[in-house]
Design an enzyme around this catalytic site. Structure first.
Site, PDB file in Angstrom:
ATOM      1  N   ARG A  12      19.915  23.865 -31.910  1.00 27.17           N
ATOM      2  CA  ARG A  12      20.563  25.068 -31.335  1.00 27.17           C
ATOM      3  C   ARG A  12      21.770  24.637 -30.519  1.00 27.17           C
ATOM      4  NH1 ARG A  12      18.510  28.284 -27.605  1.00 27.17           N
ATOM      5  NH2 ARG A  12      16.784  27.017 -26.842  1.00 27.17           N
ATOM      6  N   ILE A  14      25.024  23.503 -28.613  1.00 27.51           N
ATOM      7  CA  ILE A  14      25.929  22.360 -28.784  1.00 27.51           C
ATOM      8  C   ILE A  14      25.290  21.332 -29.718  1.00 27.51           C
ATOM      9  CG2 ILE A  14      26.999  20.416 -27.571  1.00 27.51           C
ATOM     10  CD1 ILE A  14      27.205  22.258 -25.088  1.00 27.51           C
ATOM     11  N   ILE A  85      17.913  21.448 -19.923  1.00 26.22           N
ATOM     12  CA  ILE A  85      17.549  22.780 -19.441  1.00 26.22           C
ATOM     13  C   ILE A  85      18.152  23.006 -18.052  1.00 26.22           C
ATOM     14  CG2 ILE A  85      15.348  22.902 -20.705  1.00 26.22           C
ATOM     15  CD1 ILE A  85      13.953  22.194 -17.992  1.00 26.22           C
ATOM     16  N   THR A  86      18.145  24.265 -17.619  1.00 23.40           N
ATOM     17  CA  THR A  86      18.502  24.582 -16.226  1.00 23.40           C
ATOM     18  C   THR A  86      17.348  25.368 -15.602  1.00 23.40           C
ATOM     19  OG1 THR A  86      19.589  26.601 -16.985  1.00 23.40           O
ATOM     20  CG2 THR A  86      21.013  24.721 -16.578  1.00 23.40           C
ATOM     21  N   ASP A  88      17.850  27.112 -12.186  1.00 20.73           N
ATOM     22  CA  ASP A  88      18.750  27.242 -11.034  1.00 20.73           C
ATOM     23  C   ASP A  88      18.110  27.984  -9.860  1.00 20.73           C
ATOM     24  OD1 ASP A  88      20.506  26.158 -12.837  1.00 20.73           O
ATOM     25  OD2 ASP A  88      21.870  27.870 -12.919  1.00 20.73           O
ATOM     26  N   TYR A 147      19.948  20.186 -11.479  1.00 21.40           N
ATOM     27  CA  TYR A 147      20.717  19.959 -12.710  1.00 21.40           C
ATOM     28  C   TYR A 147      21.865  18.968 -12.474  1.00 21.40           C
ATOM     29  CZ  TYR A 147      23.481  21.264 -16.895  1.00 21.40           C
ATOM     30  OH  TYR A 147      24.195  21.246 -18.064  1.00 21.40           O
TER      31      TYR A 147
HETATM   32  N1  LIG Z   1      26.377  25.329 -22.772  1.00 19.29           N
HETATM   33  C1  LIG Z   1      27.204  24.820 -21.893  1.00 19.29           C
HETATM   34  O1  LIG Z   1      28.172  25.461 -21.473  1.00 19.29           O
HETATM   35  C2  LIG Z   1      26.996  23.401 -21.398  1.00 19.29           C
HETATM   36  C3  LIG Z   1      27.927  22.875 -20.514  1.00 19.29           C
HETATM   37  C4  LIG Z   1      27.774  21.558 -20.061  1.00 19.29           C
HETATM   38  C5  LIG Z   1      26.703  20.798 -20.507  1.00 19.29           C
HETATM   39  N2  LIG Z   1      25.805  21.348 -21.371  1.00 19.29           N
HETATM   40  C6  LIG Z   1      24.704  20.484 -21.803  1.00 19.29           C
HETATM   41  O2  LIG Z   1      24.706  20.421 -23.221  1.00 19.29           O
HETATM   42  C7  LIG Z   1      23.369  20.256 -23.699  1.00 19.29           C
HETATM   43  C8  LIG Z   1      23.071  21.356 -24.712  1.00 19.29           C
HETATM   44  O3  LIG Z   1      23.228  22.608 -24.070  1.00 19.29           O
HETATM   45  P1  LIG Z   1      23.143  23.996 -24.885  1.00 19.29           P
HETATM   46  O4  LIG Z   1      23.790  25.028 -24.028  1.00 19.29           O
HETATM   47  O5  LIG Z   1      23.589  23.801 -26.266  1.00 19.29           O
HETATM   48  O6  LIG Z   1      21.548  24.240 -24.827  1.00 19.29           O
HETATM   49  P2  LIG Z   1      20.619  25.283 -25.627  1.00 19.29           P
HETATM   50  O7  LIG Z   1      21.442  26.173 -26.511  1.00 19.29           O
HETATM   51  O8  LIG Z   1      19.734  25.901 -24.596  1.00 19.29           O
HETATM   52  O9  LIG Z   1      19.753  24.318 -26.576  1.00 19.29           O
HETATM   53  C9  LIG Z   1      18.936  23.362 -25.971  1.00 19.29           C
HETATM   54  C10 LIG Z   1      18.274  22.510 -27.030  1.00 19.29           C
HETATM   55  O10 LIG Z   1      17.479  21.519 -26.352  1.00 19.29           O
HETATM   56  C11 LIG Z   1      16.125  21.648 -26.769  1.00 19.29           C
HETATM   57  N3  LIG Z   1      15.242  21.294 -25.652  1.00 19.29           N
HETATM   58  C12 LIG Z   1      15.164  21.873 -24.425  1.00 19.29           C
HETATM   59  N4  LIG Z   1      14.179  21.282 -23.697  1.00 19.29           N
HETATM   60  C13 LIG Z   1      13.639  20.304 -24.484  1.00 19.29           C
HETATM   61  C14 LIG Z   1      12.579  19.386 -24.335  1.00 19.29           C
HETATM   62  N5  LIG Z   1      11.855  19.306 -23.207  1.00 19.29           N
HETATM   63  N6  LIG Z   1      12.272  18.565 -25.376  1.00 19.29           N
HETATM   64  C15 LIG Z   1      12.977  18.627 -26.533  1.00 19.29           C
HETATM   65  N7  LIG Z   1      13.997  19.483 -26.743  1.00 19.29           N
HETATM   66  C16 LIG Z   1      14.318  20.323 -25.733  1.00 19.29           C
HETATM   67  C17 LIG Z   1      15.973  23.098 -27.219  1.00 19.29           C
HETATM   68  O11 LIG Z   1      14.844  23.241 -28.079  1.00 19.29           O
HETATM   69  P3  LIG Z   1      14.263  24.731 -28.451  1.00 19.29           P
HETATM   70  O12 LIG Z   1      15.232  25.298 -29.442  1.00 19.29           O
HETATM   71  O13 LIG Z   1      12.924  24.473 -29.030  1.00 19.29           O
HETATM   72  O14 LIG Z   1      14.238  25.494 -27.160  1.00 19.29           O
HETATM   73  C18 LIG Z   1      17.317  23.309 -27.912  1.00 19.29           C
HETATM   74  O15 LIG Z   1      17.299  22.748 -29.205  1.00 19.29           O
HETATM   75  C19 LIG Z   1      22.457  20.309 -22.473  1.00 19.29           C
HETATM   76  O16 LIG Z   1      22.145  18.992 -22.067  1.00 19.29           O
HETATM   77  C20 LIG Z   1      23.316  21.000 -21.430  1.00 19.29           C
HETATM   78  O17 LIG Z   1      22.940  20.627 -20.134  1.00 19.29           O
HETATM   79  C21 LIG Z   1      25.911  22.629 -21.815  1.00 19.29           C
END
Ligand SMILES: NC(=O)c1ccc[n+]([C@@H]2O[C@H](COP(=O)([O-])OP(=O)(O)OC[C@H]3O[C@@H](n4cnc5c(N)ncnc54)[C@H](OP(=O)(O)O)[C@@H]3O)[C@@H](O)[C@H]2O)c1
Length: 240
Positions: A12, A14, A85-86, A88, A147
């Site tokens: 899912r 990024i 995860i977050t 907050d 976080y």
């Molecule tokens: N979105 C942003 O603006 C942003 C900005 C800066 C940094 N980031 C970082 O980029 C990364 C991805 O973010 P995103 O927004 O794309 O996240 P997302 O859409 O919430 O997707 C998170 C993914 O991580 C998996 N996950 C969560 N907890 C887990 C665990 N304990 N064990 C295994 N898998 C786990 C989820 O699995 P499920 O599908 O099963 O839930 C999902 O596939 C994160 O590290 C986030 O901190 C994001």
């Protein structure tokens, strides 16, 4: 033979864009997820990329999952620690549970993901460790003590791994995305989104594919001398 890449949280957001970009570069890709079976099944149907379910916060589960991927797909040469995860809350309201959940997933999860693949990378004299950190690990953020601590910790991890891995052909780098147009960010009320965008000099959110292209470069042979770096991808919102 094509190299194998593991992307945690690769089904899912990024992570999905990263999995697809690495597949497009010709790597064998395994994407992991935590519990959203439906999203993972749809992702596999749509892309043909294999998905594996385990909790990155659990070392034994991670090690067993990685052994399964290596048996089914091949030795992992590229690992992208993206799952995050977050939880907050302003610090005075943050519970020890919120602290530990985020530390266990975002920080210990990186250890649990990289540690099992590290010996194989050392033996084969090639490896790419790419950790998805965050702008908020660089600058801190209101209500994100937990976080921000994990995302700043990522930078310490890659700087240390870079020194340990350099002679073995292994590089370790971090990418700090700014605000990216994932489901989570797109789900916030338009007013809040507009206020986020007003703080980004580029005048827009980033796209998941823009982070994925950074990963594809760091995964390549061409990036060998880039080691221990932090790449900011935030539309000029913050300079570390
Ligand atoms: N979105 C942003 O603006 C942003 C900005 C800066 C940094 N980031 C970082 O980029 C990364 C991805 O973010 P995103 O927004 O794309 O996240 P997302 O859409 O919430 O997707 C998170 C993914 O991580 C998996 N996950 C969560 N907890 C887990 C665990 N304990 N064990 C295994 N898998 C786990 C989820 O699995 P499920 O599908 O099963 O839930 C999902 O596939 C994160 O590290 C986030 O901190 C994001």
């Amino acid at each position: 033979m094509a190299r194998t890449a593991l992307v945690t949280g690769g089904s899912r957001g990024i992570g999905a864009a990263i999995s697809k970009a690495l597949r497009a570069e010709g790597y064998n890709v395994a994407a992991t997820y935590a519990g959203n079976d439906e999203a993972a099944a749809n992702f596999t149907d749509e892309t043909g990329i294999a998905t594996y379910k385990w909790n990155v916060a659990d070392y034994d589960e991670s090690k067993a999952g990685i052994e399964k991927v290596e048996a089914e797909i091949g030795p992992i040469d590229i690992v992208v620690a993206n799952a995050g995860i977050t939880k907050d809350a302003p610090f005075h309201k943050m519970t020890p549970e919120q602290w530990h959940q985020v530390i266990d997933t975002n920080l210990t999860g990186v250890f649990n993901t990289v540690h099992p693949v590290w010996p194989g990378m050392r033996e084969r004299k090639f490896g790419r460790v790419i950790v998805i950190s965050s702008i908020n690990g660089q600058k801190g953020q209101f209500a994100q003590v937990n976080y921000a601590a994990t995302k700043a910790g990522d930078l310490g991890i890659v700087k240390s791994l870079a020194q340990e891995g350099a002679r073995a052909g292994i590089t370790a780098n971090a990418i700090c995305p700014g605000y990216i147009a994932t489901e989570m960010v797109m789900a916030v009320p338009e007013k809040v989104r507009d206020s986020i965008i007003s703080q980004i000099p580029a005048g827009r959110l980033g796209e998941p594919e823009e982070i994925a292209r950074c990963v594809a470069f760091l995964a390549s042979e061409d990036s060998q001398f880039i080691n221990g770096s932090t790449i900011s991808a935030n539309g000029a919102q913050f300079f570390a």
